[in-house]
Design a protein around this motif. Structure first.
Motif, mmCIF file in Angstrom:
data_model
loop_
_atom_site.group_PDB
_atom_site.id
_atom_site.type_symbol
_atom_site.label_atom_id
_atom_site.label_comp_id
_atom_site.label_asym_id
_atom_site.label_seq_id
_atom_site.Cartn_x
_atom_site.Cartn_y
_atom_site.Cartn_z
ATOM 1 N N ARG A 97 -13.488 -1.801 10.069
ATOM 2 C CA ARG A 97 -12.091 -1.676 9.884
ATOM 3 C C ARG A 97 -11.741 -0.613 8.885
ATOM 4 O O ARG A 97 -12.528 -0.665 7.761
ATOM 5 C CB ARG A 97 -11.457 -3.037 9.472
ATOM 6 N N GLU A 99 -9.668 0.783 6.099
ATOM 7 C CA GLU A 99 -8.641 0.410 5.129
ATOM 8 C C GLU A 99 -7.471 1.532 5.092
ATOM 9 O O GLU A 99 -7.837 2.411 4.629
ATOM 10 C CB GLU A 99 -9.322 0.272 3.748
ATOM 11 N N ARG A 100 -6.441 1.196 5.497
ATOM 12 C CA ARG A 100 -5.336 2.079 5.368
ATOM 13 C C ARG A 100 -4.174 1.464 4.253
ATOM 14 O O ARG A 100 -4.054 0.199 4.274
ATOM 15 C CB ARG A 100 -4.301 2.056 6.662
ATOM 16 N N PRO A 101 -3.663 2.382 3.543
ATOM 17 C CA PRO A 101 -2.649 1.818 2.483
ATOM 18 C C PRO A 101 -1.364 1.399 3.405
ATOM 19 O O PRO A 101 -0.990 1.640 4.359
ATOM 20 C CB PRO A 101 -2.319 3.238 1.849
ATOM 21 N N PRO A 102 -0.829 0.464 2.828
ATOM 22 C CA PRO A 102 0.224 -0.313 3.287
ATOM 23 C C PRO A 102 1.375 0.731 3.567
ATOM 24 O O PRO A 102 1.755 1.730 2.789
ATOM 25 C CB PRO A 102 0.619 -1.021 2.490
ATOM 26 N N PRO A 103 2.306 0.647 4.745
ATOM 27 C CA PRO A 103 3.322 1.628 4.931
ATOM 28 C C PRO A 103 4.339 1.696 3.778
ATOM 29 O O PRO A 103 4.635 0.742 3.122
ATOM 30 C CB PRO A 103 3.812 1.379 6.076
ATOM 31 N N ALA A 105 7.442 1.234 1.863
ATOM 32 C CA ALA A 105 8.626 0.452 1.913
ATOM 33 C C ALA A 105 9.746 1.179 1.353
ATOM 34 O O ALA A 105 9.779 1.657 0.397
ATOM 35 C CB ALA A 105 8.238 -0.937 1.453
ATOM 36 N N ARG A 173 10.432 8.880 8.839
ATOM 37 C CA ARG A 173 9.227 8.272 9.393
ATOM 38 C C ARG A 173 9.387 8.682 11.105
ATOM 39 O O ARG A 173 10.630 8.207 11.332
ATOM 40 C CB ARG A 173 9.159 6.766 9.267
ATOM 41 N N CYS A 203 0.563 2.969 17.518
ATOM 42 C CA CYS A 203 0.942 2.146 16.758
ATOM 43 C C CYS A 203 2.203 1.899 16.392
ATOM 44 O O CYS A 203 2.709 2.145 15.194
ATOM 45 C CB CYS A 203 -0.124 2.279 15.347
ATOM 46 N N TRP A 205 4.269 -0.513 15.966
ATOM 47 C CA TRP A 205 4.635 -1.586 14.711
ATOM 48 C C TRP A 205 4.614 -0.885 13.585
ATOM 49 O O TRP A 205 5.403 -1.395 12.585
ATOM 50 C CB TRP A 205 3.676 -2.560 14.909
ATOM 51 N N GLN A 206 4.139 0.374 13.267
ATOM 52 C CA GLN A 206 4.264 0.950 12.089
ATOM 53 C C GLN A 206 5.772 1.472 11.629
ATOM 54 O O GLN A 206 5.866 2.089 10.548
ATOM 55 C CB GLN A 206 3.093 2.040 11.689
#
Length: 279
Positions: A97, A99-103, A105, A173, A203, A205-206
């Motif tokens: 997996r 690791e991606r930084p959270p989008p 906000a 975005r 993706c 959902w991003q």
């Protein structure tokens, strides 16, 4: 009494096997058949060896390999294959997996905008392209623009009107659609110091807030009307945009409208600034 036992009984009374089978209505070959468990055990052993050597083979390939050495029925191989539970199992290979930084906000109005396309058709079958733009913090629908052809130039025209009215956002975005990654769009945004946030391919959902906005536009407007023309589509979507921003309660905004939420946030910020000014 089973038929085999009946045949045996009649044979002891002096009848021939053939005559006894006719009377009992049993095939003579069936009566004379003798199971060969040892032979089946050997066959199962060979099937297990084939399954171990070729774990992704099914019973048909195993049968094809066995036929090179034996005369064996495919249905028999299938029966023994299932009895030995050699069916191919679904394997999920573990994947590393990333690791991606959270989008990012949105923290205030005009911090992050999001945009995307919808498609619809008018009553004549002509395709309508709908560009939606929203402010992720206030959930305000900034634009629901409609055209019969889509291009980077049209996207820039819509963005230009919004920037003139609201000012430029810090981030924009979107997915990786051709109109959004076009060099002309990227250059225009860079000139206005708007940084892009492209989601990963496949993706959606991003870009969840924009997807939710698009779903509402489709469910509460597009699915309820069949547009006779491009003009009608523009009029109805403009009316829906006003309704969405000023009348429709938003569940994620504590059932305030986007316009009311934005006004309350600005009033709270002004009050906070006033409290910092020394008396």
């Amino acid at each position: 009494m089973e038929r085999r036992d009946a045949v045996r009984f009649l044979v002891t009374k002096g009848l021939s096997v053939l005559r006894a089978c006719v009377l009992v209505q049993l095939q003579r070959a069936t009566f004379l058949y003798q199971a060969r468990p040892a032979a089946e055990d050997e066959l199962v052993g060979e099937l297990e060896a084939l399954a171990h050597a070729n774990p992704r083979y099914g019973y048909r390939r195993a049968w094809a390999l066995l036929r090179r050495k034996h005369t064996v029925n495919r249905k028999r191989v299938h029966r023994l294959w299932k009895r030995a539970k050699l069916q191919v199992k679904r394997v999920r290979r573990p994947r590393a997996r990333r690791e991606r930084p959270p989008p990012l906000a949105a923290a205030y109005p005009n911090h992050v905008w999001a945009y995307d396309f919808l498609q619809d058709q008018d009553m004549h079958g002509r395709t309508l392209y709908i560009l939606t733009v929203m402010d992720e913090f206030t959930r305000e629908g900034l634009a629901i623009a409609v055209a019969e052809v889509t291009s980077a130039e049209w996207v820039l025209a819509v963005l230009g009107e919004l920037v003139a009215r609201h000012g430029a956002p810090a981030y924009l975005r979107s997915d990786n659609g051709a109109e959004f990654v076009a060099l002309a769009v990227q250059a225009w945004l860079a000139h206005r110091q708007v940084r892009t946030l492209y989601i990963d391919p496949g993706c959606p959902w991003q870009n969840g807030k924009e997807e939710r906005f698009n779903g509402t536009v489709r469910d509460e407007c597009l699915n309820l009307h069949v547009f006779a023309s491009l003009v009608e589509a523009r009029v109805r979507l403009a009316a829906f945009q006003h309704h969405y921003n000023h009348d429709r309660p938003h569940s994620r905004l504590d059932y305030k409208t986007p316009a009311a939420f934005k006004k309350a946030w600005e009033a709270a910020q002004a009050q906070q600034q006033d409290s910092l000014i020394p008396a």
